[in-house]
Design a protein around this motif. Structure first.
Motif, short mmCIF file in Angstrom:
data_model
loop_
_atom_site.label_atom_id
_atom_site.label_comp_id
_atom_site.label_asym_id
_atom_site.label_seq_id
_atom_site.Cartn_x
_atom_site.Cartn_y
_atom_site.Cartn_z
N ALA A 300 -7.43 -7.29 15.59
CA ALA A 300 -6.55 -8.01 14.66
C ALA A 300 -5.40 -8.68 15.40
N SER A 301 -4.81 -8.00 16.37
CA SER A 301 -3.71 -8.58 17.14
C SER A 301 -4.17 -9.78 17.95
N GLY A 302 -5.38 -9.67 18.54
CA GLY A 302 -5.91 -10.79 19.31
C GLY A 302 -6.13 -12.02 18.47
N VAL A 303 -6.66 -11.85 17.27
CA VAL A 303 -6.83 -13.00 16.37
C VAL A 303 -5.48 -13.58 15.97
N ALA A 304 -4.52 -12.70 15.66
CA ALA A 304 -3.20 -13.16 15.23
C ALA A 304 -2.51 -13.97 16.32
N LYS A 305 -2.67 -13.57 17.58
CA LYS A 305 -2.00 -14.27 18.68
C LYS A 305 -2.56 -15.66 18.92
N THR A 306 -3.83 -15.86 18.65
CA THR A 306 -4.46 -17.16 18.91
C THR A 306 -4.56 -18.02 17.67
#
Length: 383
Positions: A300-306
């Motif tokens: 979830a954090s990876g998607v949010a960052k990109t």
């Protein structure tokens, strides 16, 4: 042609006053670009237009509020446009005076003289020598000597042929009014170009603006759903697609990605860059899984960052499989409440508040209401 005629002296004097006032006004409003007189005038005109505005309905009040905010926002740009128009108007006025003098001089004999209650011949000569000095230096045409000025008084004769003095006056008008005003109009034109590009209005990166643009062209948005460590069955996918389409409108494009395998979040993120044209990005999890920060949270954090600017990100936690298996067991509500709390805790690290729902029941209307109220509206408020 009265050498002390107010239209000529007054036109030049007024423009000189304007040139002196402009830097003073610029210093006074330094650091406060929206408080210049023209901007205030624009705001006052907009306010006067709203005095009789109908505020009896929410729509009218919303339109009135928009008009107030837009007037304040656009005041510097509108002020620059008005200033450019005024500078061009002043230049055209002076050009009209010059053209009128020369056209009339073709059929009328202009004779130059003067009269004054308070000024004597020497004072008049000094005043004209000062006013027309740059034109005299530029054209080489001179005014009569001071000794001739008593004879130029209207009470003492009919003056002299005004041709040379007309050339001096028109040259002075061109140099003192037309050229500076055109330069100021050009400067305001450059300001207009800068302000037009620097208007602090929202573009496609703003969610609300994108919704307006989509509605204007009949496109109600794109939704990309990415399941993680969860393979929704056909009925679940159909229920989710129908509910999202109902919440956003029948024109919404809903795409459900193949599931991302547990532990493959890093490889998947590297191989799947975000699509800037997607309006809603939804991550789909199952409440039956135990949420883990190093996997579910990292994904979830990876998607949010990109995530591209303007794309809404949300997480959906499907309760369907867990309910169908354990709903009849004692303490079920406590168990599912604890799991939901665990999901909220893990996904909070990515700044996401998950929405728990049961996709197995296929109640499109109720699902759509929950998605619209709990997912879309909350996402807009968070933006």
């Amino acid at each position: 042609m009265d050498l002390l005629a107010v239209p000529l002296l007054g036109t030049i004097a007024w423009n000189l006053i304007v040139y002196l006032w402009l830097p003073v006004a610029a210093v006074k409003r330094f650091g406060r670009p929206r408080h210049d007189p023209l901007s205030r005038a624009v705001g006052w005109i907009a306010g006067a237009a709203r005095r009789d505005f109908d505020r009896s309905t929410p729509l009218h009040r919303a339109a009135d509020t928009f008009q107030q905010r837009w007037s304040k926002l656009a005041a510097p740009l509108a002020g620059a446009r008005i200033a450019r128009t005024l500078h061009l108007s002043a230049a055209l006025f002076a050009a009209g005076v010059i053209a009128g003098i020369y056209l009339r001089a073709l059929v009328v004999e202009y004779r130059a003289g003067w009269e004054s209650t308070f000024l004597g011949p020497e004072a008049v000569h000094g005043l004209l020598a000062t006013m027309l000095g740059p034109a005299i230096a530029l054209t080489g045409v001179d005014i009569p000597p001071a000794s001739d000025f008593p004879a130029l008084r209207w009470s003492n004769g009919d003056g002299i042929i005004a041709g040379p003095l007309i050339h001096l006056w028109t040259t002075t008008l061109a140099g003192a009014v037309i050229l500076p005003r055109l330069a100021l109009a050009l400067w305001q034109g450059l300001r207009i170009a800068r302000l037009s590009h620097a208007m602090p209005t929202s573009g496609r990166e703003d969610f609300y603006t994108r919704r307006l643009l989509r509605a204007g062209r009949g496109d109600l948005g794109r939704v990309q759903v990415t399941p993680y460590a969860y393979t929704p069955d056909r009925s679940t996918r159909s229920a989710l697609t129908a509910a999202l389409a109902r919440a956003l409108g029948d024109g919404a494009q809903v795409t459900i990605d193949p599931p991302v395998a547990y532990g493959e979040e890093e490889n998947w993120l590297a191989a799947h860059p975000p699509d800037p044209d997607v309006d809603y990005r939804a991550l789909l999890f199952s409440v039956a899984a135990t949420p883990e920060s190093e996997n579910h949270g990292a994904f979830a954090s990876g998607v949010a960052k990109t995530l591209p600017a303007g794309t809404m990100l949300a997480a959906l936690v499907d309760e369907g499989p867990f309910r169908s298996r354990f709903e009849r067991q004692a303490g079920f509500e406590e168990r599912i409440g604890g799991r939901s709390a665990a999901w909220r805790s893990v996904l909070a690290e990515a700044g996401i508040v998950p929405l728990s729902l049961d996709l197995s029941r296929g109640e499109t209307e109720s699902l759509a209401e929950r998605l619209e109220g709990g997912l879309l509206l909350d996402a807009e408020l968070r933006r």
